[in-house]
Design an enzyme around this catalytic site. Structure first.
Site, PDB file in Angstrom:
ATOM      1  N   HIS A   7      -4.890 109.594 134.791  1.00  0.00           N
ATOM      2  CA  HIS A   7      -6.203 109.038 135.145  1.00  0.00           C
ATOM      3  C   HIS A   7      -6.218 107.523 135.028  1.00  0.00           C
ATOM      4  O   HIS A   7      -5.343 106.931 134.400  1.00  0.00           O
ATOM      5  CB  HIS A   7      -7.325 109.655 134.305  1.00  0.00           C
ATOM      6  CG  HIS A   7      -7.272 109.384 132.818  1.00  0.00           C
ATOM      7  ND1 HIS A   7      -6.644 110.227 131.920  1.00  0.00           N
ATOM      8  CD2 HIS A   7      -7.792 108.384 132.059  1.00  0.00           C
ATOM      9  CE1 HIS A   7      -6.791 109.748 130.694  1.00  0.00           C
ATOM     10  NE2 HIS A   7      -7.474 108.620 130.747  1.00  0.00           N
ATOM     11  N   GLU A  43     -17.773 110.204 128.158  1.00  0.00           N
ATOM     12  CA  GLU A  43     -16.929 110.038 129.349  1.00  0.00           C
ATOM     13  C   GLU A  43     -17.033 111.204 130.318  1.00  0.00           C
ATOM     14  O   GLU A  43     -17.427 112.302 129.946  1.00  0.00           O
ATOM     15  CB  GLU A  43     -15.470 109.779 128.942  1.00  0.00           C
ATOM     16  CG  GLU A  43     -14.855 110.763 127.955  1.00  0.00           C
ATOM     17  CD  GLU A  43     -14.190 111.949 128.599  1.00  0.00           C
ATOM     18  OE1 GLU A  43     -14.010 111.944 129.828  1.00  0.00           O
ATOM     19  OE2 GLU A  43     -13.885 112.911 127.871  1.00  0.00           O
ATOM     20  N   GLN A  59     -11.536 108.426 135.176  1.00  0.00           N
ATOM     21  CA  GLN A  59     -12.291 108.635 133.932  1.00  0.00           C
ATOM     22  C   GLN A  59     -13.307 107.510 133.790  1.00  0.00           C
ATOM     23  O   GLN A  59     -12.924 106.342 133.639  1.00  0.00           O
ATOM     24  CB  GLN A  59     -11.344 108.634 132.724  1.00  0.00           C
ATOM     25  CG  GLN A  59     -12.077 108.842 131.399  1.00  0.00           C
ATOM     26  CD  GLN A  59     -11.126 108.962 130.213  1.00  0.00           C
ATOM     27  OE1 GLN A  59     -10.228 108.157 130.055  1.00  0.00           O
ATOM     28  NE2 GLN A  59     -11.337 109.973 129.387  1.00  0.00           N
ATOM     29  N   HIS A  83      -8.153 101.132 131.360  1.00  0.00           N
ATOM     30  CA  HIS A  83      -6.799 101.575 131.020  1.00  0.00           C
ATOM     31  C   HIS A  83      -6.223 102.464 132.116  1.00  0.00           C
ATOM     32  O   HIS A  83      -6.940 102.970 132.970  1.00  0.00           O
ATOM     33  CB  HIS A  83      -6.771 102.310 129.671  1.00  0.00           C
ATOM     34  CG  HIS A  83      -7.531 103.613 129.628  1.00  0.00           C
ATOM     35  ND1 HIS A  83      -8.862 103.690 129.276  1.00  0.00           N
ATOM     36  CD2 HIS A  83      -7.152 104.891 129.878  1.00  0.00           C
ATOM     37  CE1 HIS A  83      -9.254 104.963 129.301  1.00  0.00           C
ATOM     38  NE2 HIS A  83      -8.240 105.714 129.682  1.00  0.00           N
ATOM     39  N   GLU A 133      -2.246 104.545 128.214  1.00  0.00           N
ATOM     40  CA  GLU A 133      -2.465 105.796 127.470  1.00  0.00           C
ATOM     41  C   GLU A 133      -1.429 106.828 127.922  1.00  0.00           C
ATOM     42  O   GLU A 133      -1.130 106.928 129.111  1.00  0.00           O
ATOM     43  CB  GLU A 133      -3.890 106.296 127.787  1.00  0.00           C
ATOM     44  CG  GLU A 133      -4.275 107.616 127.136  1.00  0.00           C
ATOM     45  CD  GLU A 133      -5.664 108.103 127.615  1.00  0.00           C
ATOM     46  OE1 GLU A 133      -6.467 107.303 128.141  1.00  0.00           O
ATOM     47  OE2 GLU A 133      -5.912 109.309 127.474  1.00  0.00           O
TER      48      GLU A 133
HETATM   49  C1  V0V Z   1      -8.443  94.474 124.782  1.00  0.00           C
HETATM   50  N1  V0V Z   1      -7.502  93.744 125.403  1.00  0.00           N
HETATM   51  C2  V0V Z   1      -7.177  94.359 126.541  1.00  0.00           C
HETATM   52  C3  V0V Z   1      -7.985  95.526 126.592  1.00  0.00           C
HETATM   53  N2  V0V Z   1      -8.754  95.558 125.475  1.00  0.00           N
HETATM   54  N3  V0V Z   1      -6.300  94.068 127.510  1.00  0.00           N
HETATM   55  C4  V0V Z   1      -6.210  94.911 128.552  1.00  0.00           C
HETATM   56  N4  V0V Z   1      -6.968  96.027 128.681  1.00  0.00           N
HETATM   57  C5  V0V Z   1      -7.853  96.367 127.723  1.00  0.00           C
HETATM   58  N5  V0V Z   1      -8.587  97.466 127.848  1.00  0.00           N
HETATM   59  C6  V0V Z   1      -6.918  92.485 124.949  1.00  0.00           C
HETATM   60  C7  V0V Z   1      -8.003  91.491 124.625  1.00  0.00           C
HETATM   61  O1  V0V Z   1      -8.379  90.774 125.768  1.00  0.00           O
HETATM   62  C8  V0V Z   1      -7.341  90.627 123.594  1.00  0.00           C
HETATM   63  O2  V0V Z   1      -6.519  89.677 124.203  1.00  0.00           O
HETATM   64  C9  V0V Z   1      -6.463  91.586 122.822  1.00  0.00           C
HETATM   65  O3  V0V Z   1      -6.230  92.694 123.722  1.00  0.00           O
HETATM   66  C10 V0V Z   1      -7.128  92.101 121.567  1.00  0.00           C
HETATM   67  O4  V0V Z   1      -8.373  92.614 121.955  1.00  0.00           O
HETATM   68  P1  V0V Z   1      -9.740  92.529 121.119  1.00  0.00           P
HETATM   69  O5  V0V Z   1     -10.858  92.291 122.051  1.00  0.00           O
HETATM   70  O6  V0V Z   1      -9.552  91.646 119.941  1.00  0.00           O
HETATM   71  O7  V0V Z   1      -9.953  94.000 120.674  1.00  0.00           O
HETATM   72  P2  V0V Z   1      -9.250  94.833 119.554  1.00  0.00           P
HETATM   73  O8  V0V Z   1      -7.957  94.257 119.121  1.00  0.00           O
HETATM   74  O9  V0V Z   1     -10.280  95.130 118.510  1.00  0.00           O
HETATM   75  O10 V0V Z   1      -8.939  96.182 120.355  1.00  0.00           O
HETATM   76  C11 V0V Z   1      -8.161  96.219 121.505  1.00  0.00           C
HETATM   77  C12 V0V Z   1      -7.421  97.555 121.465  1.00  0.00           C
HETATM   78  C13 V0V Z   1      -8.463  98.678 121.258  1.00  0.00           C
HETATM   79  C14 V0V Z   1      -6.689  97.723 122.817  1.00  0.00           C
HETATM   80  C15 V0V Z   1      -6.399  97.528 120.319  1.00  0.00           C
HETATM   81  O11 V0V Z   1      -9.421  98.652 122.299  1.00  0.00           O
HETATM   82  C16 V0V Z   1      -7.887 100.061 121.162  1.00  0.00           C
HETATM   83  O12 V0V Z   1      -7.365 100.479 120.125  1.00  0.00           O
HETATM   84  N6  V0V Z   1      -7.963 100.856 122.255  1.00  0.00           N
HETATM   85  C17 V0V Z   1      -7.430 102.235 122.273  1.00  0.00           C
HETATM   86  C18 V0V Z   1      -8.522 103.279 122.218  1.00  0.00           C
HETATM   87  C19 V0V Z   1      -9.469 103.222 123.400  1.00  0.00           C
HETATM   88  O13 V0V Z   1      -9.475 102.289 124.181  1.00  0.00           O
HETATM   89  N7  V0V Z   1     -10.350 104.273 123.512  1.00  0.00           N
HETATM   90  C20 V0V Z   1     -11.334 104.369 124.596  1.00  0.00           C
HETATM   91  C21 V0V Z   1     -10.845 105.228 125.707  1.00  0.00           C
HETATM   92  P3  V0V Z   1      -6.755  88.103 124.019  1.00  0.00           P
HETATM   93  O14 V0V Z   1      -8.148  87.862 124.478  1.00  0.00           O
HETATM   94  O15 V0V Z   1      -6.548  87.893 122.562  1.00  0.00           O
HETATM   95  O16 V0V Z   1      -5.704  87.480 124.863  1.00  0.00           O
HETATM   96  S1  V0V Z   1     -10.910 106.923 125.213  1.00  0.00           S
HETATM   97  C22 V0V Z   1     -10.035 107.849 126.377  1.00  0.00           C
HETATM   98  O17 V0V Z   1      -9.399 107.209 127.304  1.00  0.00           O
HETATM   99  C23 V0V Z   1     -10.041 109.233 126.257  1.00  0.00           C
HETATM  100  C24 V0V Z   1     -10.850 109.934 125.239  1.00  0.00           C
HETATM  101  C25 V0V Z   1      -9.231 110.084 127.182  1.00  0.00           C
HETATM  102  O18 V0V Z   1      -9.296 111.350 127.040  1.00  0.00           O
HETATM  103  O19 V0V Z   1      -8.541 109.584 128.059  1.00  0.00           O
HETATM  104 CO    CO Z   2      -8.374 107.768 128.988  1.00  0.00          CO
END
Ligand code: V0V
Ligand code: CO
Length: 142
Positions: A7, A43, A59, A83, A133
């Site tokens: 996705h 979602e 998604q 993502h 992911e």
């Molecule tokens: C943040 N950054 C990204 C980003 N989110 N870059 C690309 N795509 C994204 N989606 C960049 C951001 O611009 C910063 O870069 C750096 O990463 C650190 O971001 P931050 O804003 O300080 O945020 P953090 O560090 O608190 O968190 C970022 C991460 C977090 C990616 C670590 O969002 C995470 O753990 N995500 C994984 C879980 C998730 O996203 N769940 C929701 C979907 P600069 O500005 O410093 O250069 S749930 C899902 O998909 C489900 C349930 C499914 O079934 O599929």
């Molecule tokens: Co997802």
């Protein structure tokens, strides 16, 4: 190692509105809606196609609050592509292999994803700016 694109995750402010837009524009249908507290999202999965490796979906993600991954993303970047998720046959093996190559895993163990999947995220900074992911689907009924 990758079976397919499972996705693409798209961050939005209002899930119901975005679902209606995608249904009207692309003729896709919602096949699942869930609240995932652990991931901080509400979602919906919209079906795009089926292949040998399984289905592929859009998604749509609405944050449960501002202090969640998608809430922070919306505040910083606004609505849009959040993502990409690849299907893998064995998520623990994929995590071990990819983690071993130096990519930071955001999850130490697989988490619960949409539609009974097991999921794990890779740090966007280690994947060329793309939050990535991995998804292992439950066995399909034969
Ligand atoms: C943040 N950054 C990204 C980003 N989110 N870059 C690309 N795509 C994204 N989606 C960049 C951001 O611009 C910063 O870069 C750096 O990463 C650190 O971001 P931050 O804003 O300080 O945020 P953090 O560090 O608190 O968190 C970022 C991460 C977090 C990616 C670590 O969002 C995470 O753990 N995500 C994984 C879980 C998730 O996203 N769940 C929701 C979907 P600069 O500005 O410093 O250069 S749930 C899902 O998909 C489900 C349930 C499914 O079934 O599929
Ligand atoms: Co997802």
């Amino acid at each position: 190692m990758l079976l397919r694109i499972d996705h693409v995750g798209i961050a939005c402010e209002n899930l119901d509105e975005k679902i209606a837009y995608y249904e009207a524009t692309f003729g896709v249908t919602v096949v699942s809606r869930e609240v995932n507290e652990e991931q901080g999202v509400k979602e919906a999965m919209l079906h795009v196609a089926d292949g040998e490796g399984g289905g592929s979906y859009i998604q749509l993600l609405e944050p449960l609050g501002p202090d969640t991954p998608v809430g922070k993303f919306l505040a910083k970047r606004g609505e849009g592509l959040h993502h990409i998720a690849y299907g893998v046959p064995d998520i623990e093996a994929a995590m071990e292999r990819i983690g071993g190559s130096g990519v930071r895993l955001l999850d130490e163990r697989p988490r619960h994803g949409a539609m009974g999947t097991s999921i794990a995220f890779l740090h966007p900074k280690d994947v060329g700016g793309v939050l990535t992911e991995l998804v292992e689907s439950p066995p399909r009924p034969s």
